[in-house]
Write a protein that holds these residues in place. Structure first.
Motif, short mmCIF file in Angstrom:
data_model
loop_
_atom_site.label_atom_id
_atom_site.label_comp_id
_atom_site.label_asym_id
_atom_site.label_seq_id
_atom_site.Cartn_x
_atom_site.Cartn_y
_atom_site.Cartn_z
N GLU A 186 1.79 9.49 -5.66
CA GLU A 186 2.32 10.83 -5.37
C GLU A 186 3.25 11.30 -6.48
O GLU A 186 3.20 12.46 -6.89
CB GLU A 186 3.07 10.81 -4.04
CG GLU A 186 3.58 12.17 -3.62
CD GLU A 186 4.27 12.15 -2.27
OE1 GLU A 186 4.96 13.14 -1.98
OE2 GLU A 186 4.12 11.17 -1.53
N GLU A 187 4.09 10.40 -7.00
CA GLU A 187 4.97 10.77 -8.11
C GLU A 187 4.16 11.13 -9.34
O GLU A 187 4.50 12.06 -10.07
CB GLU A 187 5.92 9.62 -8.42
CG GLU A 187 6.99 9.41 -7.38
CD GLU A 187 7.84 8.18 -7.64
OE1 GLU A 187 7.59 7.49 -8.65
OE2 GLU A 187 8.72 7.91 -6.82
N SER A 188 3.08 10.41 -9.57
CA SER A 188 2.21 10.70 -10.71
C SER A 188 1.56 12.07 -10.55
O SER A 188 1.48 12.84 -11.51
CB SER A 188 1.15 9.62 -10.83
OG SER A 188 0.25 9.93 -11.86
N ARG A 189 1.10 12.37 -9.34
CA ARG A 189 0.50 13.69 -9.10
C ARG A 189 1.51 14.81 -9.29
O ARG A 189 1.20 15.86 -9.84
CB ARG A 189 -0.09 13.75 -7.69
CG ARG A 189 -1.38 13.00 -7.54
CD ARG A 189 -2.05 13.33 -6.21
NE ARG A 189 -1.24 12.94 -5.06
CZ ARG A 189 -1.32 11.76 -4.45
NH1 ARG A 189 -2.16 10.85 -4.89
NH2 ARG A 189 -0.56 11.51 -3.40
N GLN A 195 3.49 19.33 -12.52
CA GLN A 195 4.57 19.96 -13.28
C GLN A 195 4.14 20.20 -14.73
O GLN A 195 4.41 21.25 -15.30
CB GLN A 195 5.82 19.07 -13.23
CG GLN A 195 7.00 19.62 -13.98
CD GLN A 195 7.66 20.78 -13.27
OE1 GLN A 195 7.40 21.05 -12.12
NE2 GLN A 195 8.53 21.46 -13.98
N ALA A 196 3.45 19.24 -15.33
CA ALA A 196 2.98 19.40 -16.71
C ALA A 196 1.97 20.54 -16.81
O ALA A 196 2.02 21.33 -17.77
CB ALA A 196 2.35 18.10 -17.20
N MET A 197 1.07 20.64 -15.85
CA MET A 197 0.09 21.74 -15.87
C MET A 197 0.79 23.09 -15.72
O MET A 197 0.42 24.06 -16.37
CB MET A 197 -0.95 21.54 -14.76
CG MET A 197 -1.86 20.35 -14.99
SD MET A 197 -2.81 20.48 -16.50
CE MET A 197 -3.89 21.82 -16.09
N GLY A 221 0.82 -1.21 0.00
CA GLY A 221 0.00 0.00 0.00
C GLY A 221 0.85 1.25 0.00
O GLY A 221 0.54 2.24 -0.68
N GLU A 222 1.96 1.23 0.75
CA GLU A 222 2.87 2.38 0.78
C GLU A 222 3.52 2.59 -0.58
O GLU A 222 3.70 3.72 -1.03
CB GLU A 222 3.92 2.19 1.86
CG GLU A 222 3.38 2.33 3.26
CD GLU A 222 4.41 2.00 4.33
OE1 GLU A 222 5.53 1.54 3.97
OE2 GLU A 222 4.10 2.18 5.51
N ARG A 223 3.89 1.50 -1.24
CA ARG A 223 4.47 1.62 -2.58
C ARG A 223 3.48 2.23 -3.56
O ARG A 223 3.84 3.06 -4.39
CB ARG A 223 4.92 0.25 -3.09
CG ARG A 223 6.15 -0.27 -2.43
CD ARG A 223 6.62 -1.56 -3.10
NE ARG A 223 7.47 -2.29 -2.18
CZ ARG A 223 7.30 -3.54 -1.81
NH1 ARG A 223 6.29 -4.24 -2.30
NH2 ARG A 223 8.11 -4.13 -0.96
N GLY A 224 2.21 1.82 -3.45
CA GLY A 224 1.17 2.39 -4.31
C GLY A 224 0.98 3.88 -4.05
O GLY A 224 0.80 4.66 -4.99
N GLU A 225 1.06 4.27 -2.78
CA GLU A 225 0.93 5.69 -2.45
C GLU A 225 2.10 6.49 -3.01
O GLU A 225 1.92 7.62 -3.48
CB GLU A 225 0.84 5.86 -0.94
CG GLU A 225 -0.47 5.39 -0.34
CD GLU A 225 -0.48 5.51 1.17
OE1 GLU A 225 0.38 6.21 1.72
OE2 GLU A 225 -1.37 4.91 1.79
N VAL A 226 3.30 5.94 -2.93
CA VAL A 226 4.47 6.64 -3.46
C VAL A 226 4.34 6.81 -4.98
O VAL A 226 4.61 7.89 -5.51
CB VAL A 226 5.77 5.86 -3.10
CG1 VAL A 226 6.95 6.39 -3.88
CG2 VAL A 226 6.03 5.95 -1.61
#
Length: 114
Positions: A38-41, A46-48, A30-35
């Motif tokens: 977060e990187e995706s967000r 940054q793209a926006m 679950g922590e890996r999925g959150e990381v």
């Protein structure tokens, strides 16, 4: 009797240890999925930011060109020139924000003025 009791305790301890290991593995996943989320967000933010800086520079160039044309009377040329300048400014802003082009340091600007 104490042997049966100790064997029962050992079985329960082993069972609890196995359950605890599976819970810990699920928490780590679950922590890996959150990381990753977060990187995706961060990438999306940054793209926006980069796209809004680029588009804003072009819009400012068009508006300045339109105003320049209205007051001077050089109907398409002011807008064309300022549109190109806005495009160049947008590209420069994006490169600076992405870290590809360095911004001059404050100390270098002070030494140049002396």
């Amino acid at each position: 009797m104490t042997d049966d009791r100790e064997e029962g305790l050992e079985q329960r301890r082993a069972q609890l240890g196995a359950e605890l290991a599976t819970k810990r593995a699920a928490v780590r996943e679950g922590e890996r999925g959150e990381v990753r989320a977060e990187e995706s967000r961060k990438g999306y933010a940054q793209a926006m930011k980069l796209s809004s800086e680029f588009i804003a520079a072009i819009i400012v160039g068009v508006v300045l060109g339109y105003v320049f044309d209205r007051f001077i009377g050089t109907t398409p040329w002011g807008m064309i020139v300022f549109l190109l300048l806005g495009f160049c400014a947008g590209v420069l802003n994006v490169l600076r924000s992405a870290g590809k082009v360095a911004t001059p340091a404050l100390d270098e600007r002070k030494t140049d003025k002396k």
